[in-house]
Design an enzyme around this catalytic site. Structure first.
Site, PDB file in Angstrom:
ATOM      1  N   GLU A 580       0.240  -1.546   9.713  1.00 26.14           N
ATOM      2  CA  GLU A 580      -0.491  -1.422   8.440  1.00 26.14           C
ATOM      3  C   GLU A 580      -1.387  -2.641   8.283  1.00 26.14           C
ATOM      4  O   GLU A 580      -0.936  -3.794   8.399  1.00 26.14           O
ATOM      5  CB  GLU A 580       0.460  -1.324   7.253  1.00 26.14           C
ATOM      6  CG  GLU A 580      -0.292  -1.180   5.925  1.00 26.14           C
ATOM      7  CD  GLU A 580       0.629  -1.009   4.716  1.00 26.14           C
ATOM      8  OE1 GLU A 580       0.107  -0.864   3.599  1.00 26.14           O
ATOM      9  OE2 GLU A 580       1.869  -1.030   4.903  1.00 26.14           O
ATOM     10  N   GLU A 667      -4.103   5.464   3.871  1.00 27.00           N
ATOM     11  CA  GLU A 667      -3.041   5.543   2.875  1.00 27.00           C
ATOM     12  C   GLU A 667      -3.643   5.598   1.473  1.00 27.00           C
ATOM     13  O   GLU A 667      -4.474   4.754   1.113  1.00 27.00           O
ATOM     14  CB  GLU A 667      -2.110   4.329   2.993  1.00 27.00           C
ATOM     15  CG  GLU A 667      -1.355   4.252   4.309  1.00 27.00           C
ATOM     16  CD  GLU A 667      -0.354   3.105   4.311  1.00 27.00           C
ATOM     17  OE1 GLU A 667      -0.232   2.403   3.273  1.00 27.00           O
ATOM     18  OE2 GLU A 667       0.318   2.905   5.339  1.00 27.00           O
ATOM     19  N   ASP A 697       1.148   6.826  -0.119  1.00 29.91           N
ATOM     20  CA  ASP A 697       1.820   5.543  -0.301  1.00 29.91           C
ATOM     21  C   ASP A 697       2.516   5.509  -1.663  1.00 29.91           C
ATOM     22  O   ASP A 697       2.116   6.208  -2.602  1.00 29.91           O
ATOM     23  CB  ASP A 697       0.778   4.428  -0.199  1.00 29.91           C
ATOM     24  CG  ASP A 697       1.422   3.075   0.061  1.00 29.91           C
ATOM     25  OD1 ASP A 697       2.636   3.031   0.334  1.00 29.91           O
ATOM     26  OD2 ASP A 697       0.687   2.079  -0.013  1.00 29.91           O
ATOM     27  N   GLU A 754       9.355   1.593   2.865  1.00 29.99           N
ATOM     28  CA  GLU A 754       8.703   0.285   2.784  1.00 29.99           C
ATOM     29  C   GLU A 754       9.687  -0.753   2.229  1.00 29.99           C
ATOM     30  O   GLU A 754      10.619  -0.425   1.499  1.00 29.99           O
ATOM     31  CB  GLU A 754       7.485   0.360   1.848  1.00 29.99           C
ATOM     32  CG  GLU A 754       6.376   1.256   2.323  1.00 29.99           C
ATOM     33  CD  GLU A 754       5.202   1.266   1.356  1.00 29.99           C
ATOM     34  OE1 GLU A 754       4.111   0.875   1.765  1.00 29.99           O
ATOM     35  OE2 GLU A 754       5.407   1.656   0.189  1.00 29.99           O
TER      36      GLU A 754
END
Length: 800
Positions: A580, A667, A697, A754
């Protein structure tokens, strides 16, 4: 008739007959022209034209007689008695003026009667003139021809004046003149045919009698000169009258087509002229007329309800102004709601001209324009300009024991409602908010809409402390936070309020508004749905924020941004499958600044579009150089997603870097999906068709997530770190993670957790079937130079 024809052919000189006919025609033309002039005038002017016409016509008849007598040749000498000759002229003039006067009466038969009398006058003149003839003969007459001569004269004269009275124009003037000429000539020559002269030696002529030749030539010359002058005068006057008539028609047309009413008064205030617009505009109970006094009109207007002032005082004022020669203009409002502008202009010699204009509609239009310039079109509340005026007025009038408070109000989550439900719903919501604000305000408070979803209130408190403002702000937060029912939609928003007070926080409108706005910003920073008073430190914070904005604008040009990468691990393959991309600001003085410190400001100012575009290009270029075929994930801000050039920017970044589209993953957050749903889905499909992957996300923190999962086939769902952090401590977080991973399996969508920071979290996620993980347990975001090292390490290394 044979006797008349024989007399005309054997006893007359045709050349002189022609001369007499020409003089007769000229005299007839002058007589009819002057008669037309008399018809077109009134009063003394008519009498003058009548007298001139009678004199010219009588003289013309008389001249025709004596010229024709010159053409008569009885073969012996003749003479004329001077006295009877003059009497015959007087008869012609007097009887003609009587006939003309009767013809001018314009009653039934008056034209014919006047013509008959003129025909009788022609006969009287002729036979009196014949009595003036002195010859050595006795006169004998044919009674039948005498009567015929009189009848012919009367018939032709009656026909001539019937045409002259009832018709106007050159053709009718000539026709009437010819008929009058026929009346004179037919009478004369028929009467001459009725005369038989019998020689009588006992009769002798008077030596003092007038010679026929000298008399006839003198009469012909005078007749031509006098009749010519009269004709010129008549034609000139007719032309002048036509011009005057045309000018009058133009003036009348102008007066009647004026948008204003006009009335002219003499020195005593009496009407001398007015147009129809004046009558319709003033709406008198009785129509005005010439000679009516202005005082009577004012009294009538007072009785009719159009005037509130005292008529006598108003009349005296207008009269005095006109006498002093001063122009004046005033606007009066009638008791019936009309507004009139009256302008008065004095005239030389006394009197004045007044114009009247109904400006009711124009005043309403001006008031409407003024209202629109100072009020919000949607809510009808005062706008920013009017609010500032009211605040300035309140500051000027405030007493020492009063506290002036300015409250700036911003609606929380309004943009989300406006974007998701549409602008019509948003407009109705703003109207309802305005209504609720007005319900909270007291008499004397000013509620305004400054723009968008921002409102403001000026409140005057009778106590110097802040308790009243605090209670008022709390009431606003409570009332505006209550649910709304707009066109079947159940809507809940909130409100944040910033408060500044005078004189503590400033004494001028701009300073107070600025400080209240800073307090509002602080209230929003502190979690929204509350209120804050201005504090001195807020100004420093605002200045720091403005400085950061300035530096942020320059950072892109100075290449101060860097892209860091955090790996995403696949639990089944136990390897890195993506990175990312996360932006950092390498400030020359403050060092490395995290995105949480500048991204919100970038989104608010719109700089995020340029920054995001740079990150996209940089990430694609870096990924293209990696040794392994892994993906790179780039975050898209809602502001960036609204950019119409987003698809172009993505394709340009891929083309420039040579990175395959399948290796780029974009995202988006659920807030993006709250925007215009149809357009958003269309843009997502366009991006997907270009070959890039799309992931959601922060899943579970927004609105309507499940419906969007059904509408668009996302490649990845990223479970928000807030749920991961509490996996070991809260059952509901565990239940949410279990539900999301199960949903991902059912839909064939990868799930990424995450913020994984502990081994315990990792074990729980693995047990629930989460496919991918990301977090500090494996690696913090690292510079681009460290990516190759992480890729070469193979299996993920857990950071202690």
């Amino acid at each position: 008739m044979f006797q008349v024809f024989n007399c005309l052919t054997t006893e007359h000189d045709w050349r002189l007959v022609a001369l007499a006919s020409a003089v007769c025609l000229l005299a007839s033309l002058v007589a009819i022209s002057l008669f037309n002039r008399a018809q077109a005038t009134q009063g003394k002017t008519r009498l003058v034209w009548l007298a001139l016409d009678a004199t010219a016509a009588g003289f013309g008849i008389w001249a025709t007689h004596f010229i024709a007598m010159l053409a008569y040749d009885p073969s012996w000498g003749v003479g004329y008695n001077l006295g009877l000759t003059i009497i015959s002229l007087v008869f012609a003039i007097v009887i003609t003026v009587i006939g003309l006067s009767i013809a001018l009466l314009k009653t039934n038969g008056s034209a014919v009667a006047g013509g008959v009398i003129i025909g009788v006058g022609i006969g009287a003149m002729h036979y009196t003139g014949m009595m003036a003839l002195e010859v050595a003969d006795r006169f004998t007459w044919s009674p039948g021809l005498v009567l015929a001569s009189i009848v012919l004269g009367c018939l032709f004269a009656a026909a001539a004046f019937r045409i002259a009275v009832n018709h106007d124009g050159p053709r009718f003037t000539v026709a009437a003149a010819i008929l009058l000429c026929m009346a004179i000539l037919s009478h004369h020559f028929t009467a001459m045919g009725a005369l038989v002269l019998v020689p009588d030696p006992t009769l002798a002529t008077d030596a003092a009698s007038l010679s026929p030749t000298s008399l006839s030539l003198t009469i012909a010359g005078l007749a031509t000169m006098i009749l010519g002058m009269c004709l010129v005068a008549a034609l000139g006057d007719r032309r002048s009258q036509d011009q005057l008539r045309q000018q009058k028609m133009l003036l009348d047309t102008a007066l009647e087509n004026m948008s204003q009413g006009l009335c002219m008064f003499d020195a005593d205030g009496r009407i001398t002229l007015f147009n129809e617009r004046f009558v319709s505009l003033m709406r008198f109970s009785k129509p005005p007329r010439k000679g009516m006094s202005l005082l009577d009109l004012l009294r009538d207007a007072r009785r009719f309800g159009e005037l509130d002032a005292e008529p006598e005082q108003m009349f005296e004022s207008i009269l005095n102004a006109a006498q002093t020669g001063k122009s004046s203009s005033k606007v009066i409002a009638t008791s019936r709601g009309r507004v009139l502008r009256i302008a008065e202009q004095p005239m030389q010699g006394g009197g004045w001209v007044a114009t009247f204009e109904d400006i009711t509609e124009s005043r309403k239009a001006q008031e409407q324009i003024a209202h629109m310039a100072h009020h919000d079109a949607l809510t009808e509340l005062p706008n920013r300009t009017k609010f500032r005026e009211q605040l300035e007025l309140a500051l000027r009038r405030a007493r020492r024991d009063e506290n002036i408070c300015v409250l700036c109000i911003d609606l929380d989550r309004f943009k989300e409602i406006n974007d998701s439900l549409g602008h019509p719903i948003g407009d109705e919501l703003l109207k309802e908010v305005s209504s609720r604000l007005l319900g909270c305000a007291r008499d004397g408070d000013t509620v305004a809409r400054l723009g968008g979803d921002e409102f403001a209130v000026v409140q005057i408190a009778n106590s110097p402390d802040a308790s009243a403002a605090s209670a008022f702000a709390g009431r606003i937060v409570e009332v505006l936070g209550a649910p709304y029912d707009i066109q079947g939609h159940h809507i809940v928003i909130g409100a944040s309020v910033g408060i500044a007070s005078a004189p503590e926080d400033g004494n001028d409108p701009d300073r107070l508004l600025k400080n209240a706005d800073m307090a509002l910003y602080r209230a929003k920073e502190d979690g929204r749905g509350n209120y804050r008073f201005f504090e001195a430190g807020m100004d420093a914070r605002a200045q720091a924020r403005r400085l950061m904005e300035t530096e942020l604008r320059a950072a892109l040009a100075r290449d101060e941004f860097e892209v860091y990468y955090q790996p995403i691990h696949n639990l089944e393959a136990n390897q890195i499958i993506a990175f990312e991309a996360l932006v950092r600001w390498n400030h020359p003085l403050r060092g490395m600044i995290l995105p949480t410190s500048f991204i919100p400001l970038a989104e608010e100012t719109g700089l995020i579009v340029a920054i995001g575009d740079w990150v996209l290009r940089r990430a694609c270029a870096d990924a293209a150089s990696w040794s392994r075929d892994v993906c790179v994930a780039v975050n898209l801000s809602p502001v960036q997603f609204r950019n119409p050039n987003l698809l172009t920017s993505v394709i340009a970044a891929l083309t420039a870097s040579g990175l395959p589209a399948r290796r780029l993953e974009l995202e988006i957050t659920e807030s993006v999906l709250l925007q215009d749903s149809d357009a958003t889905l269309a843009k997502l499909h366009s991006l997907r068709e270009s070959g890039v992957k799309i992931s959601m996300d922060d899943f579970g923190t927004g609105y309507s997530s499940l419906s969007y999962l059904r509408s668009f086939p996302f490649d990845r769902i990223k479970i928000d770190r807030s749920f991961v952090n509490e996996l070991a401590t809260r059952d509901d977080s565990m239940a949410i993670v279990r539900a999301v991973t199960g949903l991902g399996k059912s839909l064939g969508i990868s799930t990424t957790a995450e913020g994984v920071e502990t081994k315990e979290q990792l074990a729980l996620l693995r047990s629930e079937g989460c496919t991918d993980v990301q977090g500090y347990l494996f690696s913090a975001p690292r510079p681009a130079a460290d990516v190759e090292r992480m890729l070469r390490s193979g299996r993920p290394r857990v950071v202690a």
